[in-house]
Design a protein around this motif. Structure first.
Motif, PDB file in Angstrom:
ATOM      1  N   LEU A   1       4.817  12.011 -33.081  1.00  0.00           N
ATOM      2  CA  LEU A   1       4.856  13.006 -34.158  1.00  0.00           C
ATOM      3  C   LEU A   1       6.218  12.991 -34.822  1.00  0.00           C
ATOM      4  N   HIS A   2       6.252  13.362 -36.082  1.00  0.00           N
ATOM      5  CA  HIS A   2       7.524  13.601 -36.749  1.00  0.00           C
ATOM      6  C   HIS A   2       8.321  14.580 -35.874  1.00  0.00           C
TER       7      HIS A   2
ATOM      8  N   GLY B 206      -2.808  21.835 -39.149  1.00  0.00           N
ATOM      9  CA  GLY B 206      -2.714  22.179 -40.572  1.00  0.00           C
ATOM     10  C   GLY B 206      -1.358  21.767 -41.135  1.00  0.00           C
ATOM     11  N   ALA B 207      -0.322  21.926 -40.307  1.00  0.00           N
ATOM     12  CA  ALA B 207       1.043  21.624 -40.758  1.00  0.00           C
ATOM     13  C   ALA B 207       1.279  20.125 -40.959  1.00  0.00           C
ATOM     14  N   LEU B 208       0.416  19.283 -40.417  1.00  0.00           N
ATOM     15  CA  LEU B 208       0.618  17.835 -40.595  1.00  0.00           C
ATOM     16  C   LEU B 208       0.648  17.478 -42.084  1.00  0.00           C
ATOM     17  N   SER B 209      -0.092  18.269 -42.885  1.00  0.00           N
ATOM     18  CA  SER B 209      -0.106  17.947 -44.328  1.00  0.00           C
ATOM     19  C   SER B 209       1.256  18.197 -44.973  1.00  0.00           C
ATOM     20  N   ALA B 210       2.120  18.926 -44.279  1.00  0.00           N
ATOM     21  CA  ALA B 210       3.465  19.142 -44.805  1.00  0.00           C
ATOM     22  C   ALA B 210       4.389  17.973 -44.465  1.00  0.00           C
TER      23      ALA B 210
ATOM     24  N   ILE C 152      -6.449  10.676 -35.360  1.00  0.00           N
ATOM     25  CA  ILE C 152      -6.972  10.235 -34.054  1.00  0.00           C
ATOM     26  C   ILE C 152      -5.811   9.988 -33.092  1.00  0.00           C
ATOM     27  N   ALA C 153      -4.737   9.403 -33.592  1.00  0.00           N
ATOM     28  CA  ALA C 153      -3.601   9.054 -32.726  1.00  0.00           C
ATOM     29  C   ALA C 153      -2.784  10.270 -32.311  1.00  0.00           C
ATOM     30  N   LYS C 154      -2.638  11.240 -33.208  1.00  0.00           N
ATOM     31  CA  LYS C 154      -1.713  12.341 -32.922  1.00  0.00           C
ATOM     32  C   LYS C 154      -2.365  13.517 -32.203  1.00  0.00           C
ATOM     33  N   MET C 155      -3.685  13.577 -32.238  1.00  0.00           N
ATOM     34  CA  MET C 155      -4.331  14.718 -31.567  1.00  0.00           C
ATOM     35  C   MET C 155      -3.994  14.800 -30.078  1.00  0.00           C
ATOM     36  N   PRO C 156      -4.006  13.660 -29.328  1.00  0.00           N
ATOM     37  CA  PRO C 156      -3.622  13.782 -27.910  1.00  0.00           C
ATOM     38  C   PRO C 156      -2.181  14.278 -27.749  1.00  0.00           C
TER      39      PRO C 156
END
Ligand code: CMC
Length: 430
Positions: A114-115, A140-144, A166-170
């Protein structure tokens, strides 16, 4: 010959509507022209008889207990494939060759981190926040953060958004858990498989090497496969409806997570385990069933019943098998809650109340027991479901974006409120 259905209106006027046939499954009456031709709407709360879209992804025959992803039975996928192969299948329509799989796994693995600033979102939440609350916010914040994959009209952006989700959900799911427990976040380790990496991020610590247990990893992978898609369920429909307005994929998936949280949907596995804990032991099952059958009690047998499956839920059978495997591996073959669940299932399946209403165990009846045995706390169950369902949501969202029939979702209503009236000034209202 073209099939059609004829509607006779109260004034005797008859109107024909085309009847469309799918490759399998029930025909649908295409009533898109109904309002234009008659001025009437259909009334179908809960979409009991309404197909909201056309799709080529997942097929369910609820009467026969069949679940197919892109035509393949779930029983075969659960045995022969791993979760990322199933992701590829759902996204692209075919199972991958080895080369395609390697490339796909490489792409997903590239996006697991993640960032770094997203860490701060977690620390803004209370430590005792429900992890689903955290998930709705962080996803939701990923769109930022990922502005280079927000253009829904650009196929490459859509593709990258799919990989990222798919990659970041875990990673996000494990971080939500770590934040709850006060342990440090674990960065992904990309030489591990998708599910092994998730388990390490959940249960590993920086202090010592995390030992992978293949049986548990395989069980978790199977949970992911079984939850990967389920055609137009409430959360998927939420994702499609959100996406129909042109919202970005991260926002749409956050909406799906919010919908999934409810106890009638993804929250059922958590509710099911709480129910088993409350019942306590097999001697109390009779009394509990009595309460369930008493309509005034509003008690439901959680993990039982399904809007679509009226025979059995094929996922429940696979989950029960996995439950056996995991409990044996962990030396918990006599697990109290598992024994209780089996007793409860047996009594319910023989009881007229459940038989008449065609209520059978659904996937959530056993998945909670498996997850608990693996060490996943109850509050995380729905997060695991969200992690697994993300691929289904994103596959359905991508399908919708390129569907020429797609329009902004805008249901109508049967208005039963006051007819038009005039405002009385406040001093004269009595
Ligand atoms: N326990 C007791 N009675 C039930 C149950 C249950 N679990 N489920 C349905 N009924 C009864 C209900 O009271 C009704 O009886 P009557 O006809 O006498 O009024 C009849 O069965 C039909 O129920 P319904 O609520 O109209 O059915 P539905 O299709 O709207 O609901 C459901 C489907 C899954 C919401 C419901 O069965 C339920 O609440 N089950 C428990 C929650 C659960 O396990 N949910 C997980 C679903 S699978 C995972 C997922 O897709 O998220």
């Amino acid at each position: 010959m073209e099939k059609k259905a004829t509607l006779t209106l109260p004034d005797g006027k008859k109107i024909d509507f085309p009847v469309l046939s799918g490759s399998i499954g029930p025909d649908v009456v295409d009533i898109r022209a109904l309002y234009g031709q008659t001025g009437a709407f259909t009334y179908d709360p809960g979409f009991m008889s309404t197909a909201s879209c056309n799709s080529t992804i997942t097929y369910i025959d609820g009467d026969k207990g069949v679940l197919l992803y892109r035509g393949y039975p779930i029983e075969q996928l659960a045995v022969h494939c791993d979760f990322l192969e199933v992701c590829f299948l759902l996204l692209y329509g075919e199972l991958p060759t080895q080369k395609e799989k390697d490339e796909f796994v490489g792409m997903v693995t590239n996006h697991t981190m993640l960032h770094e600033q997203i860490n701060r979102f977690f620390t803004g939440f209370r430590r005792d926040a429900h992890p689903m609350a955290t998930m709705v916010g962080v996803v939701g914040a990923l769109s930022a953060f990922y502005h280079d994959s927000l253009d829904i009209n650009d196929p490459r952006h859509r593709e990258v958004a799919a990989f990222r989700l798919i990659a970041k959900m875990p990673t996000i799911t494990a971080m939500a858990y770590k934040y709850n427990t006060g342990q440090p976040f674990m960065y992904p380790q990309n030489n591990l498989s998708y599910s092994a990496n998730f388990m390490r991020m959940m249960f590993g610590t920086p202090c010592e090497e995390y030992r992978i247990n293949d049986v548990l990893v395989r069980a978790l992978d199977r949970i992911f496969i079984l939850h990967a898609d389920h055609e137009q369920n409430a959360s998927t429909s939420t994702v499609r409806l959100s996406g129909s307005s042109g919202a970005n994929p991260f926002a749409c998936i956050a909406a799906g997570i919010a919908c999934l949280w409810g106890p009638a949907h993804g929250g059922a596995n958590e509710a099911c385990l709480q129910m088993l804990e409350q019942i306590g032991d097999a001697s109390k099952v009779g009394e509990f069933i009595k309460q369930v059958k008493d309509k005034n009690s509003h008690v439901r047998l959680m993990g039982f019943g399904h809007r679509v499956y009226k025979n059995y839920d094929p996922r429940a059978k696979l989950m029960r098998e996995t439950c056996h495997e995991v409990l044996n591996e962990l030396g918990l073959a006599n697990d109290r809650l598992f024994e209780l669940a089996i007793a409860l299932e047996k009594i319910a399946l023989e009881d007229d109340y459940f038989v008449e209403r065609k209520l059978y165990p659904n996937v959530d009846f056993y998945s909670g027991i498996v997850q608990r045995a693996i060490g996943i706390p109850t509050s995380m169950f729905t997060c695991i479901f969200a992690l697994a369902r993300t691929v289904g949501w994103i596959a359905q969202w991508k399908e919708m974006i390129v569907d020429p029939d797609q329009k902004i979702g805008r249901p109508r209503q049967l208005y039963q409120g006051k007819t038009q009236r005039d405002v009385t000034p406040i001093g004269k209202r009595g």
